[in-house]
Design a protein around this motif. Structure first.
Motif, PDB file in Angstrom:
ATOM      1  N   TRP A  27      -5.397   8.564  -5.514  1.00 36.61           N
ATOM      2  CA  TRP A  27      -6.866   8.514  -5.453  1.00 36.61           C
ATOM      3  C   TRP A  27      -7.463   8.826  -6.820  1.00 36.61           C
ATOM      4  O   TRP A  27      -7.028   9.756  -7.498  1.00 36.61           O
ATOM      5  N   GLY A  84     -13.297   2.546  -1.787  1.00 35.25           N
ATOM      6  CA  GLY A  84     -12.095   3.292  -1.416  1.00 35.25           C
ATOM      7  C   GLY A  84     -11.899   3.552   0.062  1.00 35.25           C
ATOM      8  O   GLY A  84     -11.050   4.370   0.430  1.00 35.25           O
ATOM      9  N   THR A  88       0.818  -1.221   0.000  1.00 35.39           N
ATOM     10  CA  THR A  88       0.000   0.000   0.000  1.00 35.39           C
ATOM     11  C   THR A  88       0.848   1.265   0.000  1.00 35.39           C
ATOM     12  O   THR A  88       0.318   2.361  -0.192  1.00 35.39           O
ATOM     13  N   THR A 147       0.335   2.239  -3.582  1.00 38.30           N
ATOM     14  CA  THR A 147      -1.018   2.256  -4.148  1.00 38.30           C
ATOM     15  C   THR A 147      -2.033   3.053  -3.338  1.00 38.30           C
ATOM     16  O   THR A 147      -2.933   3.670  -3.910  1.00 38.30           O
ATOM     17  N   HIS A 148      -1.905   3.040  -2.003  1.00 44.39           N
ATOM     18  CA  HIS A 148      -2.936   3.638  -1.151  1.00 44.39           C
ATOM     19  C   HIS A 148      -2.457   4.981  -0.612  1.00 44.39           C
ATOM     20  O   HIS A 148      -2.123   5.129   0.557  1.00 44.39           O
ATOM     21  N   THR A 193     -10.614   1.575   2.486  1.00 46.04           N
ATOM     22  CA  THR A 193      -9.278   1.159   2.916  1.00 46.04           C
ATOM     23  C   THR A 193      -8.202   2.048   2.303  1.00 46.04           C
ATOM     24  O   THR A 193      -7.209   2.371   2.956  1.00 46.04           O
ATOM     25  N   HIS A 194      -8.410   2.432   1.051  1.00 48.19           N
ATOM     26  CA  HIS A 194      -7.459   3.317   0.368  1.00 48.19           C
ATOM     27  C   HIS A 194      -7.263   4.608   1.176  1.00 48.19           C
ATOM     28  O   HIS A 194      -6.126   5.003   1.465  1.00 48.19           O
ATOM     29  N   ALA A 236      -4.038   5.840   3.370  1.00 46.47           N
ATOM     30  CA  ALA A 236      -3.393   7.096   2.970  1.00 46.47           C
ATOM     31  C   ALA A 236      -3.136   7.981   4.184  1.00 46.47           C
ATOM     32  O   ALA A 236      -2.067   8.598   4.307  1.00 46.47           O
TER      33      ALA A 236
END
Length: 224
Positions: free
Chosen positions: A58, A93, A49, A52-53, A95-96, A100
Protein backbone atom coordinates in the motif's frame (compact mmCIF):
# COMPACT_ATOMS: atom_id res chain seq x y z
CA UNK A 1 14.48 -59.67 12.33
CA UNK A 2 13.83 -57.16 15.05
CA UNK A 3 11.13 -54.71 14.12
CA UNK A 4 12.23 -51.11 14.37
CA UNK A 5 9.57 -48.61 15.36
CA UNK A 6 9.65 -45.47 13.30
CA UNK A 7 7.78 -42.26 13.86
CA UNK A 8 7.24 -39.35 11.53
CA UNK A 9 8.61 -36.01 12.66
CA UNK A 10 6.01 -33.62 14.02
CA UNK A 11 5.49 -30.71 11.66
CA UNK A 12 5.20 -27.49 13.64
CA UNK A 13 3.72 -24.50 11.79
CA UNK A 14 6.12 -21.59 11.37
CA UNK A 15 4.34 -18.51 12.66
CA UNK A 16 5.80 -15.17 11.60
CA UNK A 17 4.41 -11.77 12.50
CA UNK A 18 3.69 -10.04 9.21
CA UNK A 19 1.98 -6.98 10.72
CA UNK A 20 1.14 -6.14 14.31
CA UNK A 21 -1.52 -8.63 15.33
CA UNK A 22 -1.44 -10.57 12.05
CA UNK A 23 0.63 -13.73 11.83
CA UNK A 24 1.36 -15.91 8.86
CA UNK A 25 1.28 -19.65 9.40
CA UNK A 26 3.42 -20.90 6.57
CA UNK A 27 2.38 -24.31 5.22
CA UNK A 28 4.75 -26.94 6.55
CA UNK A 29 3.30 -30.07 4.93
CA UNK A 30 2.41 -30.91 1.37
CA UNK A 31 -1.23 -31.33 2.41
CA UNK A 32 -1.35 -27.79 3.75
CA UNK A 33 0.24 -26.47 0.55
CA UNK A 34 -2.27 -28.39 -1.57
CA UNK A 35 -5.17 -27.06 0.50
CA UNK A 36 -3.92 -23.49 0.06
CA UNK A 37 -3.62 -23.97 -3.70
CA UNK A 38 -7.21 -25.26 -3.83
CA UNK A 39 -8.50 -22.30 -1.83
CA UNK A 40 -6.68 -19.87 -4.13
CA UNK A 41 -8.11 -21.50 -7.28
CA UNK A 42 -11.63 -21.49 -5.88
CA UNK A 43 -11.34 -17.86 -4.74
CA UNK A 44 -11.16 -16.38 -8.24
CA UNK A 45 -8.54 -13.87 -7.09
CA UNK A 46 -6.31 -12.84 -10.01
CA UNK A 47 -2.91 -14.43 -9.33
CA UNK A 48 -1.17 -11.19 -10.29
CA UNK A 49 -2.61 -9.54 -7.17
CA UNK A 50 -0.68 -11.98 -4.98
CA UNK A 51 2.32 -9.66 -5.22
CA UNK A 52 0.73 -6.29 -5.92
CA UNK A 53 -2.47 -6.08 -3.83
CA UNK A 54 -1.19 -6.51 -0.31
CA UNK A 55 -1.20 -4.41 2.84
CA UNK A 56 2.60 -4.35 2.57
CA UNK A 57 2.45 -2.77 -0.93
CA UNK A 58 0.00 0.00 0.00
CA UNK A 59 1.26 3.46 -0.90
CA UNK A 60 1.04 5.40 2.33
CA UNK A 61 -0.14 8.76 1.07
CA UNK A 62 -1.63 11.11 3.71
CA UNK A 63 -5.17 11.08 2.28
CA UNK A 64 -5.22 7.27 2.18
CA UNK A 65 -3.90 6.54 5.66
CA UNK A 66 -7.23 6.53 7.50
CA UNK A 67 -8.96 4.17 5.02
CA UNK A 68 -5.93 1.87 5.18
CA UNK A 69 -6.13 1.56 8.96
CA UNK A 70 -9.91 1.03 8.89
CA UNK A 71 -9.61 -1.84 6.41
CA UNK A 72 -6.57 -3.23 8.20
CA UNK A 73 -8.59 -3.38 11.42
CA UNK A 74 -11.36 -5.21 9.56
CA UNK A 75 -8.86 -7.77 8.28
CA UNK A 76 -7.49 -8.20 11.79
CA UNK A 77 -10.92 -9.15 13.13
CA UNK A 78 -11.57 -5.86 14.90
CA UNK A 79 -14.99 -5.31 13.36
CA UNK A 80 -18.48 -4.82 14.77
CA UNK A 81 -20.30 -5.78 11.58
CA UNK A 82 -19.48 -8.40 8.92
CA UNK A 83 -20.09 -5.98 6.02
CA UNK A 84 -17.43 -3.60 4.70
CA UNK A 85 -18.14 -1.22 1.80
CA UNK A 86 -15.36 0.75 0.11
CA UNK A 87 -16.56 3.79 -1.84
CA UNK A 88 -14.52 6.20 -3.93
CA UNK A 89 -13.59 7.26 -7.45
CA UNK A 90 -11.57 4.96 -9.70
CA UNK A 91 -7.89 4.58 -8.87
CA UNK A 92 -8.08 5.29 -5.14
CA UNK A 93 -7.18 1.78 -4.02
CA UNK A 94 -10.53 0.14 -3.32
CA UNK A 95 -9.69 -3.08 -5.15
CA UNK A 96 -6.18 -3.07 -3.69
CA UNK A 97 -7.51 -3.06 -0.13
CA UNK A 98 -10.29 -5.56 -0.82
CA UNK A 99 -7.83 -8.01 -2.37
CA UNK A 100 -5.37 -7.48 0.50
CA UNK A 101 -8.05 -8.61 2.95
CA UNK A 102 -8.86 -11.60 0.73
CA UNK A 103 -5.24 -12.76 0.55
CA UNK A 104 -4.86 -12.39 4.32
CA UNK A 105 -8.05 -14.41 4.79
CA UNK A 106 -6.79 -17.18 2.48
CA UNK A 107 -3.27 -17.46 3.81
CA UNK A 108 -3.43 -16.41 7.44
CA UNK A 109 -6.89 -17.58 8.51
CA UNK A 110 -6.92 -20.46 6.00
CA UNK A 111 -10.56 -19.91 5.11
CA UNK A 112 -12.50 -19.91 1.85
CA UNK A 113 -12.82 -16.74 -0.24
CA UNK A 114 -14.85 -15.81 -3.31
CA UNK A 115 -13.72 -12.79 -5.31
CA UNK A 116 -15.65 -11.51 -8.32
CA UNK A 117 -15.86 -8.34 -10.29
CA UNK A 118 -19.62 -7.86 -10.36
CA UNK A 119 -19.80 -7.59 -14.15
CA UNK A 120 -17.86 -10.87 -14.52
CA UNK A 121 -20.07 -12.63 -11.99
CA UNK A 122 -23.25 -11.55 -13.79
CA UNK A 123 -21.85 -12.53 -17.19
CA UNK A 124 -20.96 -15.96 -15.79
CA UNK A 125 -24.46 -16.42 -14.41
CA UNK A 126 -26.06 -15.28 -17.69
CA UNK A 127 -23.94 -17.72 -19.68
CA UNK A 128 -24.96 -20.50 -17.31
CA UNK A 129 -28.66 -19.82 -17.76
CA UNK A 130 -30.60 -22.56 -19.52
CA UNK A 131 -32.89 -20.64 -21.88
CA UNK A 132 -34.63 -23.78 -23.06
CA UNK A 133 -35.74 -24.74 -19.54
CA UNK A 134 -35.87 -21.11 -18.39
CA UNK A 135 -33.82 -21.69 -15.27
CA UNK A 136 -30.24 -21.54 -14.08
CA UNK A 137 -28.22 -24.66 -14.84
CA UNK A 138 -26.16 -26.62 -12.34
CA UNK A 139 -23.03 -24.52 -12.88
CA UNK A 140 -24.86 -21.31 -12.00
CA UNK A 141 -26.30 -22.89 -8.87
CA UNK A 142 -22.82 -23.98 -7.77
CA UNK A 143 -21.45 -20.48 -8.30
CA UNK A 144 -24.30 -18.79 -6.42
CA UNK A 145 -24.02 -21.29 -3.59
CA UNK A 146 -20.28 -20.72 -3.17
CA UNK A 147 -20.48 -16.92 -3.43
CA UNK A 148 -23.32 -16.88 -0.91
CA UNK A 149 -21.90 -19.32 1.65
CA UNK A 150 -18.09 -19.17 1.61
CA UNK A 151 -16.27 -17.58 4.54
CA UNK A 152 -15.56 -14.25 2.80
CA UNK A 153 -17.05 -12.82 -0.39
CA UNK A 154 -15.67 -9.81 -2.26
CA UNK A 155 -17.89 -8.09 -4.85
CA UNK A 156 -15.73 -5.63 -6.75
CA UNK A 157 -17.12 -2.64 -8.69
CA UNK A 158 -20.79 -2.85 -7.76
CA UNK A 159 -22.91 -0.58 -9.93
CA UNK A 160 -20.18 0.12 -12.47
CA UNK A 161 -22.35 -1.07 -15.35
CA UNK A 162 -26.05 -0.87 -16.09
CA UNK A 163 -27.68 -3.80 -14.32
CA UNK A 164 -31.02 -5.39 -15.19
CA UNK A 165 -33.72 -6.26 -12.71
CA UNK A 166 -32.74 -9.93 -13.10
CA UNK A 167 -29.13 -9.14 -12.23
CA UNK A 168 -30.07 -7.05 -9.21
CA UNK A 169 -32.22 -9.94 -7.96
CA UNK A 170 -29.18 -12.26 -8.04
CA UNK A 171 -26.99 -9.73 -6.25
CA UNK A 172 -29.75 -9.08 -3.72
CA UNK A 173 -30.00 -12.82 -2.98
CA UNK A 174 -26.25 -12.99 -2.28
CA UNK A 175 -26.20 -9.88 -0.07
CA UNK A 176 -29.35 -10.94 1.77
CA UNK A 177 -28.07 -14.47 2.51
CA UNK A 178 -24.81 -13.15 3.89
CA UNK A 179 -26.62 -10.45 5.88
CA UNK A 180 -29.00 -12.92 7.52
CA UNK A 181 -26.22 -15.38 8.33
CA UNK A 182 -23.75 -12.66 9.42
CA UNK A 183 -21.12 -13.73 6.89
CA UNK A 184 -18.33 -11.27 5.98
CA UNK A 185 -18.84 -9.36 2.75
CA UNK A 186 -16.66 -6.70 1.14
CA UNK A 187 -18.12 -4.52 -1.60
CA UNK A 188 -16.33 -1.85 -3.63
CA UNK A 189 -18.21 0.80 -5.59
CA UNK A 190 -17.69 4.18 -7.20
CA UNK A 191 -21.37 5.08 -7.44
CA UNK A 192 -23.51 7.11 -5.08
CA UNK A 193 -25.64 5.10 -2.61
CA UNK A 194 -28.87 6.40 -4.13
CA UNK A 195 -28.00 4.65 -7.41
CA UNK A 196 -28.14 1.25 -5.71
CA UNK A 197 -31.39 -0.62 -5.06
CA UNK A 198 -32.69 0.51 -1.63
CA UNK A 199 -32.71 -3.00 -0.16
CA UNK A 200 -29.06 -3.66 -1.08
CA UNK A 201 -28.00 -0.17 -0.02
CA UNK A 202 -29.70 -0.57 3.37
CA UNK A 203 -27.88 -3.86 4.00
CA UNK A 204 -24.49 -2.49 2.97
CA UNK A 205 -24.68 0.82 4.78
CA UNK A 206 -25.69 -0.83 8.02
CA UNK A 207 -22.14 -2.16 8.05
CA UNK A 208 -18.85 -0.30 8.00
CA UNK A 209 -18.41 2.18 5.16
CA UNK A 210 -14.96 3.46 4.22
CA UNK A 211 -14.73 6.43 1.85
CA UNK A 212 -11.58 6.90 -0.22
CA UNK A 213 -10.96 10.35 -1.63
CA UNK A 214 -8.14 11.92 -3.57
CA UNK A 215 -6.48 11.74 -6.96
CA UNK A 216 -6.20 8.42 -8.79
CA UNK A 217 -3.00 6.47 -8.16
CA UNK A 218 -2.58 5.96 -11.88
CA UNK A 219 -3.15 9.62 -12.75
CA UNK A 220 -0.78 10.69 -9.96
CA UNK A 221 1.99 8.39 -11.20
CA UNK A 222 1.48 9.51 -14.81
CA UNK A 223 1.93 13.14 -13.80
CA UNK A 224 5.14 12.53 -11.80
Amino acid sequence: MQEVETTSPVMVPVWIEIFPGIYEGRPTTQEEKNNLEIRIKLSGLPLSTNETHRFSTWKHLPEFEEPYHQVYDYASGRRKHPFLTLIGPPGTGKTHLAAAVAWSWLEHLRKSVSYYQVETLLDTLRNSYNHKERKADENAEVILNYVSKCSLTVLDDLGAESVTEWAWSKLDAIVDYRYINKLPLIVTSNVAPERLPPRIADRLFEGQVVVLKGESYRRREKNT
